[in-house]
Design an enzyme around this catalytic site. Structure first.
Site, PDB file in Angstrom:
ATOM      1  N   ASP A  11       0.866  -1.176   0.000  1.00 16.43           N
ATOM      2  CA  ASP A  11       0.000   0.000   0.000  1.00 16.43           C
ATOM      3  C   ASP A  11       0.900   1.222   0.000  1.00 16.43           C
ATOM      4  OD1 ASP A  11      -2.362   1.592   0.216  1.00 16.43           O
ATOM      5  OD2 ASP A  11      -2.070   1.766   2.368  1.00 16.43           O
ATOM      6  N   SER A  12       0.315   2.379  -0.275  1.00 13.18           N
ATOM      7  CA  SER A  12       1.097   3.613  -0.216  1.00 13.18           C
ATOM      8  C   SER A  12       1.526   3.939   1.203  1.00 13.18           C
ATOM      9  CB  SER A  12       0.285   4.778  -0.786  1.00 13.18           C
ATOM     10  OG  SER A  12      -0.892   4.981  -0.025  1.00 13.18           O
ATOM     11  N   CYS A  74      -4.293  -1.193  -2.180  1.00 12.07           N
ATOM     12  CA  CYS A  74      -4.385   0.255  -2.353  1.00 12.07           C
ATOM     13  C   CYS A  74      -5.336   0.507  -3.506  1.00 12.07           C
ATOM     14  CB  CYS A  74      -3.005   0.847  -2.641  1.00 12.07           C
ATOM     15  SG  CYS A  74      -3.008   2.608  -3.034  1.00 12.07           S
ATOM     16  N   THR A  76      -6.000   3.291  -5.115  1.00 10.69           N
ATOM     17  CA  THR A  76      -5.414   4.133  -6.149  1.00 10.69           C
ATOM     18  C   THR A  76      -4.436   3.342  -7.004  1.00 10.69           C
ATOM     19  OG1 THR A  76      -5.670   6.123  -4.793  1.00 10.69           O
ATOM     20  CG2 THR A  76      -4.065   6.217  -6.576  1.00 10.69           C
ATOM     21  N   GLU A 154      -2.383   8.046   8.759  1.00 14.73           N
ATOM     22  CA  GLU A 154      -0.950   7.738   8.844  1.00 14.73           C
ATOM     23  C   GLU A 154      -0.326   8.324  10.110  1.00 14.73           C
ATOM     24  OE1 GLU A 154       1.287   6.149   6.659  1.00 14.73           O
ATOM     25  OE2 GLU A 154      -0.395   5.400   5.483  1.00 14.73           O
ATOM     26  N   CYS A 186     -10.852   3.604  -0.045  1.00 14.83           N
ATOM     27  CA  CYS A 186      -9.426   3.679   0.258  1.00 14.83           C
ATOM     28  C   CYS A 186      -9.187   2.772   1.456  1.00 14.83           C
ATOM     29  CB  CYS A 186      -9.017   5.118   0.579  1.00 14.83           C
ATOM     30  SG  CYS A 186      -7.306   5.286   1.170  1.00 14.83           S
ATOM     31  N   THR A 187      -8.090   2.033   1.434  1.00 14.43           N
ATOM     32  CA  THR A 187      -7.845   1.085   2.520  1.00 14.43           C
ATOM     33  C   THR A 187      -7.551   1.767   3.849  1.00 14.43           C
ATOM     34  OG1 THR A 187      -5.523   0.891   1.820  1.00 14.43           O
ATOM     35  CG2 THR A 187      -7.085  -0.743   0.983  1.00 14.43           C
ATOM     36  N   HIS A 188      -7.232   3.058   3.831  1.00 16.56           N
ATOM     37  CA  HIS A 188      -7.069   3.795   5.079  1.00 16.56           C
ATOM     38  C   HIS A 188      -8.408   4.038   5.785  1.00 16.56           C
ATOM     39  CE1 HIS A 188      -3.179   4.761   3.242  1.00 16.56           C
ATOM     40  NE2 HIS A 188      -2.755   5.175   4.427  1.00 16.56           N
TER      41      HIS A 188
END
Length: 280
Positions: A11-12, A74, A76, A154, A186-188
């Site tokens: 992931d980012s 992710c 994106t 994050e 979004c995985t966040h």
């Protein structure tokens, strides 16, 4: 390829830990290499070609460490990179598809919301699933976007006052328009579930792709004869392209949370996470 090899997850940043949690529930015997490209987070506002290049570098790093499959956790990166990755690497590459289909099937109001990053909204994947599932069902899909939410997660501030303020700003129009399902694009965003519920109660039912991706990953590995059949639980090694020490407390917290209810992941190891800084 050995069935004992680990599975890569990229992931980012740390958002993919919400997907990793579902993967570990579905595949408890597997070992995992989780790569968070935290030096380049967030991906969402970056140019398309740069997103593809960063994703390619991350998957190349996992491939070099001998993984037997890669989950691109992710939205994106999945929206821009899956075809390219599958053409380059001779191993299973599993990506994310926004969970529009289950939201469309579950809506009672006929209005579904999607909370996503700029990159996911720019890609064709979300448009494709809307055209495939929402349009034929006559379901209206409303989209909300924020560039602040990923950095807040994050930073370990998913339950903080600013996260709730941003969520209130971007989601209130969807709730007022009658949305009763919210696709977390979004995985966040599963880690924001507590804040979303604090602001909107049960008005919005939260839907994400984690469990579906875990089921699909299991099917892919079974079909390829790559399931690990050992009896004991697998382990996770975390790789980050930024500072390992700066992220250690965030990873330690999020890797033992289920984004939707704050409960603990049964398979999560009690010891401090093993985190290594790398370059991709």
């Amino acid at each position: 390829m050995s069935s004992a090899a680990p599975i890569g997850v990229m992931d980012s940043g740390v958002g993919g830990l919400s997907v990793l949690a579902e993967l570990r529930r579905s595949l408890p015997a597997e070992d995992w290499l989780y790569l968070g490209d935290t030096a380049h987070m967030p991906y969402g506002a970056r140019p398309d070609d740069e997103i593809r290049e960063l994703t390619n570098r991350a998957v190349s790093a996992l491939h070099a460490r001998g993984v037997k499959a890669v989950v691109v956790a992710c939205n994106t990166a999945s929206a821009f990179s899956l075809d390219h990755l599958r053409a380059r690497f001779e191993l299973p590459i599993i990506g994310l598809v926004p969970a529009v289909k289950p939201a469309v099937e579950a809506t009672r109001s006929g209005v579904v919301g999607v909370l996503a990053t700029p990159g996911t909204l720019r890609g064709t994947l979300l448009r494709d699933v809307i055209e495939r599932f929402a349009v034929p069902a006559g379901v209206r899909v409303l989209q909300a976007v924020s560039t602040e939410l990923v950095p807040l997660v994050e930073a370990g501030q998913a339950q903080g006052a600013r996260a709730r303020e941003v969520l209130r700003e971007v989601l209130t129009p969807l709730a007022r328009a009658g949305a009763d399902q919210l696709v977390l694009g979004c995985t966040h965003y599963p880690f924001l579930a507590g804040s979303i519920r604090a602001e909107f109660g049960e008005t919005l039912t939260l839907v994400d792709s984690g469990a579906a991706v875990a089921r699909h990953t299991r099917r892919v590995l079974e079909g390829a004869g790559l399931l690990n059949d050992r009896d004991d639980a697998g382990q996770v090694t975390y790789l980050v392209t930024g500072s390992a020490e700066a992220l250690r407390p965030v990873i330690a917290t999020l890797s033992t949370e289920n984004g939707h209810n704050g409960g603990h992941i049964p398979s999560a190891p009690p010891e401090a996470p093993r985190i290594e800084s790398i370059q991709t």
